[in-house]
Motif scaffolding. Sequence first.
Motif, mmCIF file in Angstrom:
data_model
loop_
_atom_site.group_PDB
_atom_site.id
_atom_site.type_symbol
_atom_site.label_atom_id
_atom_site.label_comp_id
_atom_site.label_asym_id
_atom_site.label_seq_id
_atom_site.Cartn_x
_atom_site.Cartn_y
_atom_site.Cartn_z
ATOM 1 N N ASP A 13 0.810 -1.216 0.000
ATOM 2 C CA ASP A 13 0.000 0.000 0.000
ATOM 3 C C ASP A 13 0.845 1.269 0.000
ATOM 4 N N VAL A 14 1.928 1.271 0.785
ATOM 5 C CA VAL A 14 2.713 2.497 0.962
ATOM 6 C C VAL A 14 3.832 2.616 -0.062
ATOM 7 N N HIS A 15 4.628 1.558 -0.217
ATOM 8 C CA HIS A 15 5.819 1.656 -1.061
ATOM 9 C C HIS A 15 5.539 1.377 -2.535
ATOM 10 N N ARG A 17 1.818 0.950 -4.218
ATOM 11 C CA ARG A 17 0.628 1.594 -4.772
ATOM 12 C C ARG A 17 0.743 3.118 -4.738
ATOM 13 N N ARG A 18 1.173 3.664 -3.619
ATOM 14 C CA ARG A 18 1.245 5.123 -3.503
ATOM 15 C C ARG A 18 2.342 5.721 -4.373
ATOM 16 N N ARG A 19 3.290 4.906 -4.798
ATOM 17 C CA ARG A 19 4.364 5.412 -5.656
ATOM 18 C C ARG A 19 4.095 5.141 -7.127
ATOM 19 N N HIS A 22 0.418 0.247 -10.355
ATOM 20 C CA HIS A 22 -1.031 0.070 -10.443
ATOM 21 C C HIS A 22 -1.455 -1.303 -10.954
ATOM 22 N N ARG A 263 -9.574 4.477 -8.162
ATOM 23 C CA ARG A 263 -8.582 5.111 -7.296
ATOM 24 C C ARG A 263 -9.280 5.841 -6.149
ATOM 25 N N ARG A 264 -8.620 5.889 -5.006
ATOM 26 C CA ARG A 264 -9.162 6.646 -3.878
ATOM 27 C C ARG A 264 -8.889 8.134 -4.043
#
Length: 394
Positions: A13-15, A17-19, A22, A263-264
């Motif tokens: 989730d952090v390293h 998806r957020r970067r 996809h 996407r959120r």
Amino acid sequence: MLDLSRERRRMVDVHLRRRGIHDREILAAMREVPRETFVDPGFEEFAYEDGPLPIAEGQTISQPYIVAFMLEMAEIGPGDHVLEVGTGSGYAAAVMSRIVDHVYTMERHAGLAETARRRFETLGYRNIDVRTGDGTKGWPEAAPFDAIVVAASGPGAPLALQQQLDVGGKLVIPVGDDPDEQRLLKVTRTGASTYSEEDFGAVRFVPLIGEEGWQEDNRIRSSRVSPLLPARSLPQMIAAAAEPLPEFDDPAFVEAFDRFADRRIVLLGEASHGTSEFYRARAWITRRLIEKHGFTIVAAEADWPDAAAIDRYVRHRPPSPRADMPFQRFPTWMWRNAEFAAFVEWLRAHNEQIETPASQAGFYGLDIYNMRGSIAAVLEYLDRIDPEAASIAR
């Protein structure tokens, strides 16, 4: 035994998806494969930090993000046959095995190859073949491959690997004449004897040793590698990635943004900072995400108390008793325009049709330009919620 499942989910989730990773299959595979199994004893607690870790033979296990990024570049998918050069710990091969039909992985260090093989057997990953040998020569009898991923940096893309790609196949490899100036290259086979190349920026990998890579004792390049394309500038890479869009009144314009429906958060930015075209585009895109895909928050680079005045208006709530008018400070020009006014009126009309207040779309500011206004808004809130705290704050 350590239970690191929560850390594994957080890594994804952090390293990843957020970067910007996809690909759902890659994310799912990296959520499944226990990276702690592939690190050396004593390093398990660091398995889900986004960094490389040392393994035997002076090699490393690549950071999770670069593994995911290279696999996304390779465009791997179900049914594919993939070659990996540089088995290392076996982690990347394990991730690929959860996605593709079969993985062939080569490692020049026999000890690493055997350790990886045992790990695959322990985990029950039976669609991976491991071979010890010179990875720059590839695995001819298993070719052609839909993708080849090389986890070491060579002076160029080995011709043997390019020739073992299927048409349409991708070769992802770090390359560079200088060990401190490597570039991540994607080679796509476009025909029987034609290839295209894309440069994805600077990276750092261990050297690719082999007949079509570097020699063991000194960094002499083989003659059987493709010459490198000149590194592209940032504007050139942006231009290559840019997509042309139709006119705003063409239904295809907003449909182009349906890809972000799951996407959120969707970020809308531009370089002009104030053109009518951008404000119109932003309004049309935002309307699409709200109407078609149920987005309920519009967050803008605006003073938050000022934005709250807009929020009350679009959600049919009574105005604040604040005496000062909103948007009196920088950047007034970002909001005092016909395009934004039209969007606000549309948002108000949209919310009027929604019975449940919690389902209405709100408008929020993410910045502070007017410190006095912000203080006044906080005190106003505390006066209603906690008068004692308001008194202390004053």
